[in-house]
Design an enzyme around this catalytic site. Structure first.
Site, PDB file in Angstrom:
ATOM      1  N   CYS A  61       0.336   2.845   6.031  1.00 39.68           N
ATOM      2  CA  CYS A  61       0.851   1.547   6.472  1.00 39.68           C
ATOM      3  C   CYS A  61       0.886   0.597   5.282  1.00 39.68           C
ATOM      4  CB  CYS A  61      -0.011   0.977   7.593  1.00 39.68           C
ATOM      5  SG  CYS A  61      -1.769   0.852   7.219  1.00 39.68           S
ATOM      6  N   CYS A  94       0.804  -1.228   0.000  1.00 44.27           N
ATOM      7  CA  CYS A  94       0.000   0.000   0.000  1.00 44.27           C
ATOM      8  C   CYS A  94       0.836   1.276   0.000  1.00 44.27           C
ATOM      9  CB  CYS A  94      -0.935   0.018   1.207  1.00 44.27           C
ATOM     10  SG  CYS A  94      -1.989  -1.430   1.321  1.00 44.27           S
ATOM     11  N   HIS A 141      -9.464   2.681  -1.889  1.00 42.59           N
ATOM     12  CA  HIS A 141      -8.046   2.393  -1.627  1.00 42.59           C
ATOM     13  C   HIS A 141      -7.460   1.533  -2.746  1.00 42.59           C
ATOM     14  CE1 HIS A 141      -4.343   1.349   0.193  1.00 42.59           C
ATOM     15  NE2 HIS A 141      -4.749   0.491   1.114  1.00 42.59           N
TER      16      HIS A 141
END
Length: 415
Positions: free
Chosen positions: A391, A99, A361
């Site tokens: 994160c 990510c 996301h």
């Protein structure tokens, strides 16, 4: 063209942001699902360069994040760059830090400028989670008698903790238990994320960030232009509160409603040295003041931003009291809540325009997207310093500090 910055505000090796753009974020199998990740990346890069008034021929290197590379073809970052009109001679590197890939790309681009290796670099990230294939892992050896196993590429390579053999959402549950964050708190945070995102959309604050995307609707039919984040249009607070836990049946608190959604999108930033910004008379939106990574046990990745953020602020030569606004990627509502608690952040100064819970996301995109959104927040709210952190699976996180330089609109007046 905007007036150039004065030479007393920039040092030759300062890393300057001179152009940004992101696509709208599309839902899973939604409005942008007909476009590949590399096509979305090209759209974002092309728009960022155009807004920066930087000729693609001047770009020296491209770092671009992408996590789910299966079936995209060789060198996704290069595909995105060439699709944006960047010359064949430009070096391109695809970055996968899960990510945090998009943010790590910006960090690597910054390092190359600080070291004097480059003066103009494009960085960002892209993902089309809608187009990730499913795998037949045994097919290579020959599919013989019996049933075959199909593996979901998105789950396998993007959403699964390989060290503990469970989904990312289980890590969210561990975090909620450890920091005693209730289902009600997570739902309230998610609702706030949607409300802030909808408010930003309705007041045209996202127009500064977004490049509209034209999507074909089929042979003989007119194409449509997507210019809004798709997830914001599906908000239903009452329904959100009734959703069942997704990862822990008994006593679970993480749901599809208070977690980020599977999405498609891309974001890009054009970075130049202070020396080159002065030479070309470019409009400097912001300077990158510092950045840092951190890591801990894989299942504890949710709180690693609380380790990376102080390191980045220290490297920027700042104190936390000087930071005006924060963006912490909302992989889950509990991520924002836990890091807010650990760092003692003012909720009004965290994710002021919503976040991944409401917007979506797209894995490789999000690290760059939150930087673009943070610049929009600093611009709208007249802030000077902002910190973004995200994160990543495996226990890591990245953080980056921005100093906003101008309140003037970049690029075209329509923005």
């Amino acid at each position: 063209m905007a007036p150039p910055v004065s030479d007393d505000s920039l040092q030759p090796r300062d890393v300057c942001v001179v152009g940004v753009a992101r696509t709208p974020i599309g839902d899973f199998l939604g409005s942008l699902s007909s476009l590949t990740a590399t096509r979305l990346g090209s759209i974002a890069i092309q728009a960022a360069l155009k807004r920066a008034h930087v000729d693609p021929a001047l770009v020296e290197e491209v770092f671009f994040g992408n996590v789910l590379t299966a079936n995209l073809g060789q060198a996704p970052a290069r595909q995105a760059a060439l699709g944006a009109g960047i010359p064949y001679s430009v070096i391109c590197t695809t970055i996968n830090k899960v990510c945090a890939a998009g943010m790590k790309s910006v960090m690597l681009a910054s390092q190359s400028i600080q070291l004097g290796l480059n003066d103009i670099v494009v960085a960002g990230g892209m993902e089309s989670m809608s187009n990730v294939p499913k795998y037949l892992p045994d097919a290579r050896r020959g599919s013989r008698l019996g049933h075959d196993t199909v593996v979901d590429g998105m789950m396998k390579d993007g959403l699964w903790d390989v060290y503990n053999d469970f989904g990312m959402g289980v890590c969210g549950e561990i975090c909620a238990d450890q920091y005693r964050i209730t289902r009600e708190e997570q739902d309230a945070y998610a609702i706030q994320s949607f409300e802030r995102g909808i408010a930003a959309q309705n007041t045209q604050l996202f127009a500064w960030e977004i490049v509209p995307v034209e999507v074909s609707t089929g042979r003989g039919r007119p194409s449509v232009v997507i210019d809004k984040d798709e997830g914001l249009g599906k908000f239903d607070a009452a329904k959100l509160k009734k959703l069942r836990p997704s990862f822990k049946e008994d006593g679970g608190s993480v749901t599809a409603g208070n977690a980020s959604s599977i999405s498609d999108g891309a974001a890009a930033l054009v970075l130049v040295s202070g020396e080159k910004a002065l030479e070309l008379g470019l409009h400097v939106i912001a300077k990158i003041r510092g950045y840092a990574d951190a890591a801990q046990a894989p299942e504890l990745f949710t709180t690693t931003p609380a380790l990376a953020i102080p390191k980045a602020i220290k490297r920027a030569g700042l104190d936390a009291s000087q930071v005006d606004y924060y963006e912490i990627n909302e992989a889950f509502s509990v991520v924002a809540l836990a890091n807010q608690k650990l760092l003692g952040l003012d909720p009004e100064r965290l994710n002021a325009h919503g976040g991944a819970v409401s917007l979506g996301h797209p894995l490789g995109c999000s690290g760059a997207r939150i930087l673009v959104t943070l610049l929009g927040v600093l611009r709208a709210k007249k802030g000077k310093y902002g910190v973004a952190s995200i994160c990543n699976g495996g226990g890591g996180a990245s953080a980056l500090v921005l100093e906003f330089m101008s309140e003037k609109t970049i690029g075209y007046s329509a923005l």
